[in-house]
Design a protein around this motif. Sequence first.
Motif, PDB file in Angstrom:
ATOM      1  N   ASP A  97       3.545   1.823 -18.581  1.00 15.40           N
ATOM      2  CA  ASP A  97       3.685   0.721 -17.825  1.00 15.40           C
ATOM      3  C   ASP A  97       2.750  -0.201 -17.182  1.00 15.40           C
ATOM      4  OD1 ASP A  97       2.601   2.437 -15.894  1.00 15.40           O
ATOM      5  OD2 ASP A  97       4.195   2.875 -14.695  1.00 15.40           O
ATOM      6  N   LEU A  98       1.379   0.077 -17.792  1.00 12.72           N
ATOM      7  CA  LEU A  98       0.179  -0.698 -17.458  1.00 12.72           C
ATOM      8  C   LEU A  98      -0.275  -0.261 -15.982  1.00 12.72           C
ATOM      9  CD1 LEU A  98       0.418  -4.083 -18.950  1.00 12.72           C
ATOM     10  CD2 LEU A  98      -0.578  -2.109 -19.802  1.00 12.72           C
ATOM     11  N   LYS A  99       0.498   0.440 -15.371  1.00 10.61           N
ATOM     12  CA  LYS A  99       0.072   0.843 -13.898  1.00 10.61           C
ATOM     13  C   LYS A  99      -0.348   2.103 -13.866  1.00 10.61           C
ATOM     14  CE  LYS A  99       0.267   0.118  -9.341  1.00 10.61           C
ATOM     15  NZ  LYS A  99      -0.693  -1.014  -8.645  1.00 10.61           N
ATOM     16  N   ASN A 100       0.332   2.983 -14.437  1.00 10.17           N
ATOM     17  CA  ASN A 100      -0.040   4.426 -14.447  1.00 10.17           C
ATOM     18  C   ASN A 100      -0.707   4.871 -15.560  1.00 10.17           C
ATOM     19  OD1 ASN A 100       1.426   5.543 -11.772  1.00 10.17           O
ATOM     20  ND2 ASN A 100       2.886   4.149 -12.796  1.00 10.17           N
ATOM     21  N   TRP A 101      -1.826   5.479 -15.560  1.00 11.47           N
ATOM     22  CA  TRP A 101      -2.708   5.952 -16.827  1.00 11.47           C
ATOM     23  C   TRP A 101      -3.073   7.307 -16.775  1.00 11.47           C
ATOM     24  CZ3 TRP A 101      -4.177   2.079 -20.378  1.00 11.47           C
ATOM     25  CH2 TRP A 101      -3.987   0.686 -20.092  1.00 11.47           C
ATOM     26  N   VAL A 102      -3.290   7.849 -18.115  1.00 17.25           N
ATOM     27  CA  VAL A 102      -3.728   8.989 -18.576  1.00 17.25           C
ATOM     28  C   VAL A 102      -4.808   8.956 -19.116  1.00 17.25           C
ATOM     29  CG1 VAL A 102      -3.149  11.169 -19.503  1.00 17.25           C
ATOM     30  CG2 VAL A 102      -1.315  10.144 -18.549  1.00 17.25           C
ATOM     31  N   GLU A 103      -5.927   9.587 -18.927  1.00 15.29           N
ATOM     32  CA  GLU A 103      -7.162   9.487 -19.419  1.00 15.29           C
ATOM     33  C   GLU A 103      -7.444  10.776 -20.083  1.00 15.29           C
ATOM     34  OE1 GLU A 103     -11.996  10.039 -18.758  1.00 15.29           O
ATOM     35  OE2 GLU A 103     -10.852   9.040 -17.155  1.00 15.29           O
ATOM     36  N   TRP A 291       2.948 -10.430 -24.317  1.00 15.46           N
ATOM     37  CA  TRP A 291       1.470 -10.141 -24.693  1.00 15.46           C
ATOM     38  C   TRP A 291       0.217 -10.331 -23.707  1.00 15.46           C
ATOM     39  CZ3 TRP A 291       0.120 -10.273 -29.778  1.00 15.46           C
ATOM     40  CH2 TRP A 291       1.316 -10.587 -30.976  1.00 15.46           C
ATOM     41  N   TYR A 292      -0.497  -9.328 -24.110  1.00  9.92           N
ATOM     42  CA  TYR A 292      -1.633  -9.166 -23.106  1.00  9.92           C
ATOM     43  C   TYR A 292      -2.985  -9.265 -23.924  1.00  9.92           C
ATOM     44  CZ  TYR A 292       2.212  -7.093 -20.222  1.00  9.92           C
ATOM     45  OH  TYR A 292       3.168  -6.878 -19.512  1.00  9.92           O
ATOM     46  N   PHE A 293      -3.754  -9.902 -23.054  1.00  5.23           N
ATOM     47  CA  PHE A 293      -5.164 -10.055 -23.411  1.00  5.23           C
ATOM     48  C   PHE A 293      -6.035  -8.958 -22.465  1.00  5.23           C
ATOM     49  CE2 PHE A 293      -9.268 -12.549 -22.807  1.00  5.23           C
ATOM     50  CZ  PHE A 293      -9.687 -12.686 -24.158  1.00  5.23           C
ATOM     51  N   ILE A 294      -6.777  -8.239 -23.391  1.00  3.59           N
ATOM     52  CA  ILE A 294      -7.522  -7.023 -22.668  1.00  3.59           C
ATOM     53  C   ILE A 294      -8.946  -7.354 -22.985  1.00  3.59           C
ATOM     54  CG2 ILE A 294      -7.820  -4.628 -22.465  1.00  3.59           C
ATOM     55  CD1 ILE A 294      -5.037  -4.202 -24.087  1.00  3.59           C
ATOM     56  N   TYR A 295      -9.803  -7.348 -21.933  1.00  3.49           N
ATOM     57  CA  TYR A 295     -11.170  -7.561 -22.001  1.00  3.49           C
ATOM     58  C   TYR A 295     -12.162  -6.759 -21.084  1.00  3.49           C
ATOM     59  CZ  TYR A 295      -9.801 -10.350 -17.878  1.00  3.49           C
ATOM     60  OH  TYR A 295      -9.508 -10.544 -16.551  1.00  3.49           O
ATOM     61  N   ASP A 314      -4.847  -9.206 -18.794  1.00  7.42           N
ATOM     62  CA  ASP A 314      -4.235 -10.325 -18.002  1.00  7.42           C
ATOM     63  C   ASP A 314      -3.235 -10.572 -19.159  1.00  7.42           C
ATOM     64  OD1 ASP A 314      -4.933 -10.871 -15.382  1.00  7.42           O
ATOM     65  OD2 ASP A 314      -6.830 -11.129 -16.167  1.00  7.42           O
ATOM     66  N   LYS A 315      -2.303 -11.470 -18.682  1.00  9.81           N
ATOM     67  CA  LYS A 315      -1.035 -11.757 -19.372  1.00  9.81           C
ATOM     68  C   LYS A 315      -1.711 -12.884 -20.713  1.00  9.81           C
ATOM     69  CE  LYS A 315       3.146 -11.737 -17.114  1.00  9.81           C
ATOM     70  NZ  LYS A 315       4.235 -12.692 -16.381  1.00  9.81           N
ATOM     71  N   LEU A 316      -1.058 -13.078 -21.832  1.00  9.76           N
ATOM     72  CA  LEU A 316      -1.392 -14.003 -22.786  1.00  9.76           C
ATOM     73  C   LEU A 316      -0.072 -14.758 -23.032  1.00  9.76           C
ATOM     74  CD1 LEU A 316      -3.669 -14.023 -25.718  1.00  9.76           C
ATOM     75  CD2 LEU A 316      -1.321 -14.451 -26.092  1.00  9.76           C
ATOM     76  N   GLU A 317      -0.180 -15.908 -22.906  1.00 11.17           N
ATOM     77  CA  GLU A 317       1.058 -16.804 -23.205  1.00 11.17           C
ATOM     78  C   GLU A 317       0.864 -17.959 -24.100  1.00 11.17           C
ATOM     79  OE1 GLU A 317       3.151 -16.616 -18.939  1.00 11.17           O
ATOM     80  OE2 GLU A 317       1.498 -17.854 -19.126  1.00 11.17           O
ATOM     81  N   TYR A 318       1.919 -18.202 -24.987  1.00 10.86           N
ATOM     82  CA  TYR A 318       1.722 -19.030 -26.086  1.00 10.86           C
ATOM     83  C   TYR A 318       2.573 -20.594 -25.824  1.00 10.86           C
ATOM     84  CZ  TYR A 318       0.828 -15.035 -28.989  1.00 10.86           C
ATOM     85  OH  TYR A 318       0.145 -13.991 -29.679  1.00 10.86           O
ATOM     86  N   ARG A 319       1.991 -21.716 -26.112  1.00 11.39           N
ATOM     87  CA  ARG A 319       2.891 -22.902 -26.304  1.00 11.39           C
ATOM     88  C   ARG A 319       3.942 -22.892 -27.272  1.00 11.39           C
ATOM     89  NH1 ARG A 319      -2.649 -24.347 -25.783  1.00 11.39           N
ATOM     90  NH2 ARG A 319      -3.384 -24.677 -23.617  1.00 11.39           N
ATOM     91  N   ALA A 320       4.828 -23.972 -27.015  1.00 10.02           N
ATOM     92  CA  ALA A 320       5.824 -24.227 -27.768  1.00 10.02           C
ATOM     93  C   ALA A 320       5.352 -24.411 -29.287  1.00 10.02           C
ATOM     94  CB  ALA A 320       6.646 -25.370 -27.510  1.00 10.02           C
ATOM     95  N   MET A 329      -7.846 -15.321 -15.859  1.00 10.24           N
ATOM     96  CA  MET A 329      -8.498 -13.874 -15.336  1.00 10.24           C
ATOM     97  C   MET A 329      -8.508 -13.801 -14.012  1.00 10.24           C
ATOM     98  SD  MET A 329     -11.929 -13.893 -17.811  1.00 10.24           S
ATOM     99  CE  MET A 329     -12.727 -15.310 -17.138  1.00 10.24           C
ATOM    100  N   THR A 330      -7.612 -12.600 -13.565  1.00 11.48           N
ATOM    101  CA  THR A 330      -7.219 -12.385 -12.426  1.00 11.48           C
ATOM    102  C   THR A 330      -7.767 -10.851 -11.709  1.00 11.48           C
ATOM    103  OG1 THR A 330      -5.355 -10.966 -12.850  1.00 11.48           O
ATOM    104  CG2 THR A 330      -5.241 -13.506 -12.591  1.00 11.48           C
ATOM    105  N   SER A 331      -7.963 -10.674 -10.443  1.00 11.63           N
ATOM    106  CA  SER A 331      -8.409  -9.584  -9.618  1.00 11.63           C
ATOM    107  C   SER A 331      -6.923  -8.743  -9.651  1.00 11.63           C
ATOM    108  CB  SER A 331      -9.042  -9.935  -8.350  1.00 11.63           C
ATOM    109  OG  SER A 331      -9.810 -10.529  -8.449  1.00 11.63           O
ATOM    110  N   GLU A 332      -5.764  -9.356  -9.686  1.00  6.52           N
ATOM    111  CA  GLU A 332      -4.554  -8.634  -9.520  1.00  6.52           C
ATOM    112  C   GLU A 332      -4.226  -7.993 -10.723  1.00  6.52           C
ATOM    113  OE1 GLU A 332      -5.227 -11.797  -6.449  1.00  6.52           O
ATOM    114  OE2 GLU A 332      -4.820 -11.846  -8.443  1.00  6.52           O
TER     115      GLU A 332
END
Length: 340
Positions: A97-103, A291-295, A314-320, A329-332
């Motif tokens: 869910d992108l919130k809860n992680w397992v290492e 879609w997500y952008f991981i950096y 953060d989110k990645l979005e396409y145009r038409a 790029m966000t802190s949240e």
Amino acid sequence: MKRLKKLLLICSLLLAGTVAATAQTVATESLLAGKKLEPGQRYHFVAQGNPIIKHHYTADPAALVKGDTLWLFAGHDFAGGQKGYKMKDWLVYATTDLKNWVEYPVPMKISDFSWAKSGDAFAGHAVERNDKYYWYISTNWSGIGVAVADRPEGPYRDALGKPLLTNRDCFASTHAWACIDPAVHIDDDGQAWIFWGNRECYYAKLKDNMIEIDGEVKQLKFDGFEFTEAPWLHQYQGKYYLSYATGFPEKIAYAMADHIAGPYTYKGLLNEIAGNSNTNHQAIVNFKDQWYFIYHNGGINTDGGSYSRSICIDKLEYRADGTIKRINMTSEGPFNEIAR
């Protein structure tokens, strides 16, 4: 008597909760102190915005989606205050869910590759093929290797006992760290391709066994292609997208093509300099129809920075027309948007 039993039960539950809380605190403090998980152990944590991992310094993300799980493969920077990039192993994480992680325990170390005399655990990329997981890693000037495992969390073992690619394959390069940053993409027809490089971008086909190059190594060129490192390939609505780090300090740019080998058309920047970090390294994946952008950036203060980096999402979005919007790029981060 019943009241006594009830009181004893309440006390035991309170004690159990205290013990559990203490155990989790100890685990967190142990990780912050640099201790590592033992085989069979797991560490569960909740992402609190970006960066998503705050008990380790992580960099050079790669990701794959298996069922309802996103697997995140990361480089592991030494703690802050470094004078250069110091990495000796890699880390692996999973989330639904992108919130809860397992290492998971450290799946692979640079010492697992006896030929890697550089001692540097640089960027890598993992893919699934034939019920196996192949993790392609770079080792600074020692070359690119490939490790294999039965599960995405590993443990991984050296699949070749030697490099898959070396500076000899980087025929247009003269500097020592040319053979780094592998990225593997499996095309719709089942053909696997590997891209890599620093300053110059190279690519080649992989054989079905995923541990041999099939045919000649080629160099990728097109108008506007100012390539630094960190190639990544993905597909969307029949188009191929090559994203990569450009300039220095690095930004991420991208180009589009109708075929994985090109010709590519430059489309512009995806993100700007990632705060407090000279490098910029991305993974782009579709997870649960988004879609997500991981950096990575240098977002853990204090004592983070360009040599002790941290992975963000953060989110990645396409145009038409299929082009990609600039990454916000966000802190949240997007961590509250996927239902459990």
